[in-house]
Design an enzyme around this catalytic site. Structure first.
Site, PDB file in Angstrom:
ATOM      1  N   LYS A 149      -4.288  15.343  -8.512  1.00  0.00           N
ATOM      2  CA  LYS A 149      -3.470  15.335  -9.732  1.00  0.00           C
ATOM      3  C   LYS A 149      -2.802  16.695  -9.950  1.00  0.00           C
ATOM      4  O   LYS A 149      -1.687  16.768 -10.471  1.00  0.00           O
ATOM      5  CB  LYS A 149      -4.326  14.934 -10.943  1.00  0.00           C
ATOM      6  CG  LYS A 149      -4.845  13.488 -10.863  1.00  0.00           C
ATOM      7  CD  LYS A 149      -3.715  12.464 -10.744  1.00  0.00           C
ATOM      8  CE  LYS A 149      -4.191  11.028 -10.858  1.00  0.00           C
ATOM      9  NZ  LYS A 149      -3.119  10.036 -10.713  1.00  0.00           N
ATOM     10  N   TYR A 206      -9.994  13.987  -6.790  1.00  0.00           N
ATOM     11  CA  TYR A 206      -9.075  13.494  -7.838  1.00  0.00           C
ATOM     12  C   TYR A 206      -8.352  14.661  -8.506  1.00  0.00           C
ATOM     13  O   TYR A 206      -7.129  14.632  -8.673  1.00  0.00           O
ATOM     14  CB  TYR A 206      -9.900  12.701  -8.857  1.00  0.00           C
ATOM     15  CG  TYR A 206      -9.074  11.996  -9.918  1.00  0.00           C
ATOM     16  CD1 TYR A 206      -8.387  10.823  -9.633  1.00  0.00           C
ATOM     17  CD2 TYR A 206      -9.004  12.503 -11.208  1.00  0.00           C
ATOM     18  CE1 TYR A 206      -7.655  10.173 -10.612  1.00  0.00           C
ATOM     19  CE2 TYR A 206      -8.275  11.851 -12.194  1.00  0.00           C
ATOM     20  CZ  TYR A 206      -7.602  10.686 -11.888  1.00  0.00           C
ATOM     21  OH  TYR A 206      -6.877  10.037 -12.863  1.00  0.00           O
ATOM     22  N   ASP A 239       0.886  -1.171   0.000  1.00  0.00           N
ATOM     23  CA  ASP A 239       0.000   0.000   0.000  1.00  0.00           C
ATOM     24  C   ASP A 239       0.922   1.218   0.000  1.00  0.00           C
ATOM     25  O   ASP A 239       1.590   1.497   0.999  1.00  0.00           O
ATOM     26  CB  ASP A 239      -0.889  -0.023   1.247  1.00  0.00           C
ATOM     27  CG  ASP A 239      -1.770   1.222   1.339  1.00  0.00           C
ATOM     28  OD1 ASP A 239      -1.560   2.177   0.558  1.00  0.00           O
ATOM     29  OD2 ASP A 239      -2.666   1.238   2.210  1.00  0.00           O
TER      30      ASP A 239
HETATM   31  N1  LIG Z   1      -8.062   5.478 -16.820  1.00  0.00           N
HETATM   32  C1  LIG Z   1      -8.106   6.761 -17.115  1.00  0.00           C
HETATM   33  O1  LIG Z   1      -8.982   7.221 -17.848  1.00  0.00           O
HETATM   34  C2  LIG Z   1      -7.032   7.692 -16.570  1.00  0.00           C
HETATM   35  C3  LIG Z   1      -6.970   8.990 -17.091  1.00  0.00           C
HETATM   36  C4  LIG Z   1      -5.985   9.854 -16.620  1.00  0.00           C
HETATM   37  C5  LIG Z   1      -5.091   9.417 -15.656  1.00  0.00           C
HETATM   38  N2  LIG Z   1      -5.180   8.145 -15.156  1.00  0.00           N
HETATM   39  C6  LIG Z   1      -4.212   7.742 -14.150  1.00  0.00           C
HETATM   40  O2  LIG Z   1      -3.480   6.642 -14.629  1.00  0.00           O
HETATM   41  C7  LIG Z   1      -2.978   5.885 -13.517  1.00  0.00           C
HETATM   42  C8  LIG Z   1      -3.251   4.404 -13.752  1.00  0.00           C
HETATM   43  O3  LIG Z   1      -4.661   4.203 -13.661  1.00  0.00           O
HETATM   44  P1  LIG Z   1      -5.414   3.056 -14.492  1.00  0.00           P
HETATM   45  O4  LIG Z   1      -6.325   3.746 -15.413  1.00  0.00           O
HETATM   46  O5  LIG Z   1      -4.421   2.086 -14.991  1.00  0.00           O
HETATM   47  O6  LIG Z   1      -6.324   2.447 -13.308  1.00  0.00           O
HETATM   48  P2  LIG Z   1      -6.442   0.978 -12.715  1.00  0.00           P
HETATM   49  O7  LIG Z   1      -7.527   1.093 -11.709  1.00  0.00           O
HETATM   50  O8  LIG Z   1      -6.562  -0.010 -13.822  1.00  0.00           O
HETATM   51  O9  LIG Z   1      -5.042   0.741 -11.988  1.00  0.00           O
HETATM   52  C9  LIG Z   1      -4.690   1.403 -10.792  1.00  0.00           C
HETATM   53  C10 LIG Z   1      -3.866   0.444  -9.964  1.00  0.00           C
HETATM   54  O10 LIG Z   1      -3.427   1.136  -8.774  1.00  0.00           O
HETATM   55  C11 LIG Z   1      -3.494   0.192  -7.698  1.00  0.00           C
HETATM   56  N3  LIG Z   1      -3.613   0.884  -6.409  1.00  0.00           N
HETATM   57  C12 LIG Z   1      -4.659   1.588  -5.937  1.00  0.00           C
HETATM   58  N4  LIG Z   1      -4.415   2.002  -4.692  1.00  0.00           N
HETATM   59  C13 LIG Z   1      -3.176   1.566  -4.362  1.00  0.00           C
HETATM   60  C14 LIG Z   1      -2.381   1.667  -3.190  1.00  0.00           C
HETATM   61  N5  LIG Z   1      -2.805   2.327  -2.096  1.00  0.00           N
HETATM   62  N6  LIG Z   1      -1.153   1.090  -3.201  1.00  0.00           N
HETATM   63  C15 LIG Z   1      -0.723   0.409  -4.295  1.00  0.00           C
HETATM   64  N7  LIG Z   1      -1.434   0.265  -5.418  1.00  0.00           N
HETATM   65  C16 LIG Z   1      -2.664   0.838  -5.448  1.00  0.00           C
HETATM   66  C17 LIG Z   1      -4.755  -0.631  -8.002  1.00  0.00           C
HETATM   67  O11 LIG Z   1      -4.775  -1.847  -7.266  1.00  0.00           O
HETATM   68  C18 LIG Z   1      -4.643  -0.809  -9.496  1.00  0.00           C
HETATM   69  O12 LIG Z   1      -3.932  -1.992  -9.810  1.00  0.00           O
HETATM   70  C19 LIG Z   1      -3.668   6.460 -12.267  1.00  0.00           C
HETATM   71  O13 LIG Z   1      -2.774   7.297 -11.592  1.00  0.00           O
HETATM   72  C20 LIG Z   1      -4.813   7.253 -12.849  1.00  0.00           C
HETATM   73  O14 LIG Z   1      -5.206   8.308 -12.008  1.00  0.00           O
HETATM   74  C21 LIG Z   1      -6.134   7.268 -15.600  1.00  0.00           C
END
Ligand SMILES: NC(=O)c1ccc[n+]([C@@H]2O[C@H](COP(=O)([O-])OP(=O)(O)OC[C@H]3O[C@@H](n4cnc5c(N)ncnc54)[C@H](O)[C@@H]3O)[C@@H](O)[C@H]2O)c1
Length: 249
Positions: free
Chosen positions: A159, A155, A64
């Site tokens: 960010k 969020y 975590d």
């Molecule tokens: N999906 C989108 O549309 C989008 C857009 C812009 C930015 N992002 C950013 O991209 C990044 C990746 O997101 P994603 O879309 O792959 O989402 P996702 O939910 O598929 O993956 C996020 C991962 O983070 C892990 N996680 C969450 N809390 C945690 C913690 N406390 N400790 C360790 N791991 C933890 C989760 O278990 C998961 O595996 C994030 O930072 C997200 O904010 C996503």
């Protein structure tokens, strides 16, 4: 273009899903050793298994990232199993939607603790190795951090803070040749993208969100950019906020 990453160690938070997993796979393609770090150990284990099945070197670590003790223990474990890290990708994150007046302070604090606090703790723990190895950090923010998105106050705040943190750290580490950058994606085709806005969100306000038809990226497209910026071929790119949003902003 082959990047000069063979045998270097890359740590990827959120390595068990979505973009983090795509970064792990891309790093492995470049011959880097991969530490897939996630609170979801099943996901991280699957990523590491897929890399080793393809002939690469990887290991999974349950952590975590908002817990300082777990972060310290994880970095020690990565170092002993794979070697001293050269790259850190802070891709783990959580999303939360809701009207400002309905968002609890507990939720607000949790989003900040993971999305900003986690990236801070990981960076702080890994930086001594990056200084030795002249390595690099890539953080993952969002256009929510550059523009502010309605119904996503926690969020967007997290960010925006991550972007400011990246710029501050990048300037501070120029003299030790560690480059630190942040991506600002629009949307990415991952489980996170499917989290809905509140049902009572005003459609007129949602219609103001900047989303071109190219806004939604595949995880692999973001991973290409993240890994390139981190690699030595990323040259002198540092302190940059790199929008990957199909001209949405
Ligand atoms: N999906 C989108 O549309 C989008 C857009 C812009 C930015 N992002 C950013 O991209 C990044 C990746 O997101 P994603 O879309 O792959 O989402 P996702 O939910 O598929 O993956 C996020 C991962 O983070 C892990 N996680 C969450 N809390 C945690 C913690 N406390 N400790 C360790 N791991 C933890 C989760 O278990 C998961 O595996 C994030 O930072 C997200 O904010 C996503």
């Amino acid at each position: 273009m082959q990047l000069s990453m063979q045998g270097g160690v890359g740590i990827v938070t959120g390595g068990g899903s979505g973009l983090g997993r795509a970064i792990c796979m891309r790093l492995a393609q470049e011959g880097a050793f991969v530490a897939a770090v996630d609170i979801n150990m099943d996901g991280a284990t699957q990523t590491a298994k897929d890399i080793t099945a393809g002939g690469g070197k990887a290991a999974a670590f349950r952590c975590d990232i908002s817990d300082p003790a777990q972060v310290t223990a994880t970095i020690t474990a990565v170092q002993s199993q794979l070697g001293a890290p050269k790259w850190l990708f802070n891709a783990a994150g959580i999303v939360s939607h809701g009207r400002v007046e309905q968002v609890s302070y507990e939720t607000f604090s949790k989003v900040l603790a993971i999305n900003v606090g986690g990236a801070f703790l990981m960076s702080k723990a890994v930086l001594p190795f990056l200084v030795q190895n002249q390595g690099s950090i890539v953080n993952v923010a969002s256009l929510a951090g550059t523009m502010g998105v309605p119904y996503m106050v926690s969020y967007s705040t997290s960010k925006g803070a991550l972007i400011a943190m990246t710029r501050a750290m990048a300037k501070e580490y120029v003299d030790r040749k560690v480059r630190i950058n942040v991506l600002a994606p629009g949307g990415i085709e991952t489980p996170m993208y499917d989290v809905p806005f509140p049902p009572d969100a005003n459609p007129e306000i949602l219609a103001t969100l900047p989303r071109t038809s190219m806004a939604l990226a595949k995880p692999s497209e973001l991973a290409n950019m993240a890994v390139f910026i981190a690699s030595p071929e990323g040259g002198n790119i540092s302190g940059s906020v790199v929008a990957v949003d199909g001209a949405s902003t």
